[in-house]
Design a protein around this motif. Sequence first.
Motif, PDB file in Angstrom:
ATOM      1  N   ARG A  90       0.833  -1.206   0.000  1.00 42.96           N
ATOM      2  CA  ARG A  90       0.000   0.000   0.000  1.00 42.96           C
ATOM      3  C   ARG A  90       0.871   1.261   0.000  1.00 42.96           C
ATOM      4  O   ARG A  90       0.650   2.188  -0.773  1.00 42.96           O
ATOM      5  CB  ARG A  90      -0.872   0.029   1.255  1.00 42.96           C
ATOM      6  CG  ARG A  90      -2.048  -0.895   1.211  1.00 42.96           C
ATOM      7  CD  ARG A  90      -2.899  -0.577   2.439  1.00 42.96           C
ATOM      8  NE  ARG A  90      -3.736  -1.688   2.779  1.00 42.96           N
ATOM      9  CZ  ARG A  90      -3.966  -2.124   4.012  1.00 42.96           C
ATOM     10  NH1 ARG A  90      -3.396  -1.533   5.041  1.00 42.96           N
ATOM     11  NH2 ARG A  90      -4.767  -3.120   4.235  1.00 42.96           N
ATOM     12  N   PHE A 117       2.696   1.684  -3.259  1.00 45.19           N
ATOM     13  CA  PHE A 117       1.811   2.204  -4.310  1.00 45.19           C
ATOM     14  C   PHE A 117       1.697   3.721  -4.206  1.00 45.19           C
ATOM     15  O   PHE A 117       1.838   4.439  -5.197  1.00 45.19           O
ATOM     16  CB  PHE A 117       0.426   1.563  -4.198  1.00 45.19           C
ATOM     17  CG  PHE A 117      -0.531   2.076  -5.241  1.00 45.19           C
ATOM     18  CD1 PHE A 117      -0.569   1.509  -6.507  1.00 45.19           C
ATOM     19  CD2 PHE A 117      -1.379   3.150  -4.981  1.00 45.19           C
ATOM     20  CE1 PHE A 117      -1.427   1.994  -7.490  1.00 45.19           C
ATOM     21  CE2 PHE A 117      -2.239   3.639  -5.952  1.00 45.19           C
ATOM     22  CZ  PHE A 117      -2.258   3.054  -7.210  1.00 45.19           C
ATOM     23  N   LEU A 170       3.852   4.517  -7.213  1.00 42.98           N
ATOM     24  CA  LEU A 170       3.015   4.168  -8.376  1.00 42.98           C
ATOM     25  C   LEU A 170       1.745   4.995  -8.501  1.00 42.98           C
ATOM     26  O   LEU A 170       0.940   4.744  -9.396  1.00 42.98           O
ATOM     27  CB  LEU A 170       2.596   2.681  -8.282  1.00 42.98           C
ATOM     28  CG  LEU A 170       3.719   1.662  -8.140  1.00 42.98           C
ATOM     29  CD1 LEU A 170       3.148   0.291  -7.874  1.00 42.98           C
ATOM     30  CD2 LEU A 170       4.560   1.628  -9.413  1.00 42.98           C
ATOM     31  N   SER A 171       1.595   5.972  -7.635  1.00 40.36           N
ATOM     32  CA  SER A 171       0.321   6.691  -7.668  1.00 40.36           C
ATOM     33  C   SER A 171       0.207   7.516  -8.957  1.00 40.36           C
ATOM     34  O   SER A 171       1.204   7.805  -9.609  1.00 40.36           O
ATOM     35  CB  SER A 171       0.199   7.614  -6.459  1.00 40.36           C
ATOM     36  OG  SER A 171       1.275   8.512  -6.475  1.00 40.36           O
ATOM     37  N   PHE A 219      -0.163   1.535 -15.289  1.00 36.91           N
ATOM     38  CA  PHE A 219       0.212   1.076 -13.949  1.00 36.91           C
ATOM     39  C   PHE A 219       1.175  -0.111 -14.033  1.00 36.91           C
ATOM     40  O   PHE A 219       2.207  -0.145 -13.346  1.00 36.91           O
ATOM     41  CB  PHE A 219      -1.058   0.689 -13.176  1.00 36.91           C
ATOM     42  CG  PHE A 219      -0.839  -0.296 -12.076  1.00 36.91           C
ATOM     43  CD1 PHE A 219      -0.215   0.080 -10.889  1.00 36.91           C
ATOM     44  CD2 PHE A 219      -1.240  -1.625 -12.226  1.00 36.91           C
ATOM     45  CE1 PHE A 219       0.000  -0.842  -9.876  1.00 36.91           C
ATOM     46  CE2 PHE A 219      -1.021  -2.546 -11.225  1.00 36.91           C
ATOM     47  CZ  PHE A 219      -0.398  -2.154 -10.036  1.00 36.91           C
ATOM     48  N   PHE A 238       4.883  -0.249 -12.597  1.00 36.41           N
ATOM     49  CA  PHE A 238       5.169  -1.276 -11.592  1.00 36.41           C
ATOM     50  C   PHE A 238       6.430  -2.051 -12.015  1.00 36.41           C
ATOM     51  O   PHE A 238       7.362  -2.252 -11.220  1.00 36.41           O
ATOM     52  CB  PHE A 238       3.942  -2.200 -11.500  1.00 36.41           C
ATOM     53  CG  PHE A 238       3.936  -3.164 -10.344  1.00 36.41           C
ATOM     54  CD1 PHE A 238       4.812  -3.033  -9.272  1.00 36.41           C
ATOM     55  CD2 PHE A 238       3.013  -4.207 -10.320  1.00 36.41           C
ATOM     56  CE1 PHE A 238       4.777  -3.938  -8.206  1.00 36.41           C
ATOM     57  CE2 PHE A 238       2.974  -5.113  -9.265  1.00 36.41           C
ATOM     58  CZ  PHE A 238       3.867  -4.976  -8.219  1.00 36.41           C
ATOM     59  N   ILE A 247      -0.662  -3.656  -3.324  1.00 39.07           N
ATOM     60  CA  ILE A 247      -0.572  -2.788  -4.514  1.00 39.07           C
ATOM     61  C   ILE A 247      -1.837  -2.914  -5.366  1.00 39.07           C
ATOM     62  O   ILE A 247      -2.428  -1.906  -5.768  1.00 39.07           O
ATOM     63  CB  ILE A 247       0.689  -3.146  -5.335  1.00 39.07           C
ATOM     64  CG1 ILE A 247       1.930  -2.628  -4.595  1.00 39.07           C
ATOM     65  CG2 ILE A 247       0.624  -2.576  -6.746  1.00 39.07           C
ATOM     66  CD1 ILE A 247       3.237  -3.035  -5.204  1.00 39.07           C
ATOM     67  N   GLU A 255      -4.848  -1.228  -3.739  1.00 39.89           N
ATOM     68  CA  GLU A 255      -4.818   0.239  -3.825  1.00 39.89           C
ATOM     69  C   GLU A 255      -5.122   0.700  -5.240  1.00 39.89           C
ATOM     70  O   GLU A 255      -5.789   1.703  -5.452  1.00 39.89           O
ATOM     71  CB  GLU A 255      -3.448   0.771  -3.384  1.00 39.89           C
ATOM     72  CG  GLU A 255      -3.175   0.626  -1.911  1.00 39.89           C
ATOM     73  CD  GLU A 255      -4.236   1.284  -1.032  1.00 39.89           C
ATOM     74  OE1 GLU A 255      -4.485   2.486  -1.188  1.00 39.89           O
ATOM     75  OE2 GLU A 255      -4.824   0.570  -0.190  1.00 39.89           O
ATOM     76  N   MET A 256      -4.604  -0.049  -6.212  1.00 43.05           N
ATOM     77  CA  MET A 256      -4.808   0.345  -7.619  1.00 43.05           C
ATOM     78  C   MET A 256      -6.269   0.209  -8.023  1.00 43.05           C
ATOM     79  O   MET A 256      -6.831   1.072  -8.685  1.00 43.05           O
ATOM     80  CB  MET A 256      -3.915  -0.513  -8.528  1.00 43.05           C
ATOM     81  CG  MET A 256      -4.145  -0.324 -10.021  1.00 43.05           C
ATOM     82  SD  MET A 256      -3.825   1.380 -10.559  1.00 43.05           S
ATOM     83  CE  MET A 256      -4.708   1.420 -12.118  1.00 43.05           C
TER      84      MET A 256
END
Lengths: 352, 174
Positions: free
Chosen positions: B66, B69, B73-74, B82, B86, B141, B144-145
């Motif tokens: 989390r 991310f 990766l946000s 994404f 990643f 991850i 969250e995505m």
Amino acid sequence: MTESLNLSALTIIEEMIENGGDIPENLPGSPKEQEKLRHILEKIAEMHSFVSRMSEGDLNARLSFRGYLAGPLKALQSSLRHLTWQAKMVAEGDLTQRVDFMGEFSLSFNQMVANLADTRDQLIRRKEELERSYAALSQANTKLNILSSITRHDILNHVMVIINYCFLLKEGISDPKLKKQLQAIEFSGKEIQHLIEFTRSYQDLGVHEPLWQRIPVIMKHPSIAGLVQDLTVILPDQCYEIFADQMLVKVMYNLVENSIRHGGSVNEIRISYVDEGSVLKILYEDNGTGILDDEKKKIFKRGYGKNTGLGLFLIREILSITDIHIEETGTFGKGARFEMTVPEKSFRVCEF
Amino acid sequence: MCPARKYGFTWDHLGDIQKGRPNLGNLTRIEVYRLMQYTLRDVLEQRYGDAEADAIFREAGRLSGREFFHHQLSGCQEMHVFIRKFQESLRELGIGILRVEEADETNGSFTLTVAEDLDCSGLPELDYPVCTFDEGFIRGILEEMTGNPYDVREVDCWCTGDRTCRFVANVKRP
């Protein structure tokens, strides 16, 4: 395991590796040794099946065991599955995909995707340029049309003045020579009127984008329906759509008007299709007097004919916008027959 | 009454490495990371048992996923963007080589592999997969995505002789 048993078991394993086949029912050795040997043979058979399926493009096979031989095979399957997914992403338009750590393949794949992205960007830029050019041309065309409309209106006003004065002058004079000269001026004035009127029809040619159109639908257009109300009109059984300028209705109108005006006792008009695979022929036929052989080519020239001499010329110009070719192929005395040849990408089959 | 927490995780716990390690910098050896992970695991297993130790690692991995991310990766709206980010992050940070075998966003189904994995690549062969922390990491991850709960299981692992670690992730159905 004795030496002979050892050799016998190894021979079976070697045979399996080299030639495949079914696992023999009778294996050498004790039940425990047989079970061990059977497991080895089953693993060889499973690996063969796994690799065979991969070689045929099936990447969903599973190996039930792990370890020294299974590991690299699973890694290979994983790489192929990953590449398949990436190729699918590229096919769906994601040109940001890159392959890492796969040696020369990575270089080639990444170069290919980069080239595709470049080409796509160039095409997008080119499309945008063309759209801008089209918009500019369209605007210029609109302005020209307005200008030509105003000019045509002014010319017709002046021509009308000339014709009317000629008429009045003719009434007031008796000198035959002068009267003849005035008639010539009046005739020329009327010719100018015809030509200017024709430019009104011609000004919309190619202005709007071509469309997919159906001839039977066009034949029901009020302007044509009014013309053919006393005729028998036979329409085609098959359904085709033709990619043509939006003035296709003018083409059909002029053909019908020509039949009525010049065909003598025309009472039937027949329209049919001949699908020749690479081209579609639209046949327009009437049962009038037809066209003389030495006139078949001349009738499409501007100014040739008994009326304005512009109808068939206009037809040819409208059709040529989408590469449709027209010629007259009838037999004099039996009727006129116009063949319109539609190129491959400008016709398609449809449903009624 | 709950005891006051000393280490409620925040990204700040990672510290200012440039400031703190001006000479040694941002790198250390994988052995050091593994030394900490496997000794911690040893103690957790002795104290709580194997299953509970795995559960703790998964939960820690999920929290890590989390946080990862949100900090790495946000901003990715589309799934393909994404995934690319990643992959890049795991590669650039030396965590592993992430490859996607299947990504069905509609049905919430993913198959991912991680080669040269930080946790296990090169470990002796065992009879069971060991990347429980990674399972939680990937789960955190993906959750969250997508905003959906996920179940992530490692089906192949270096430690089971499979050379590459394969994870299957499926959205949890109510």
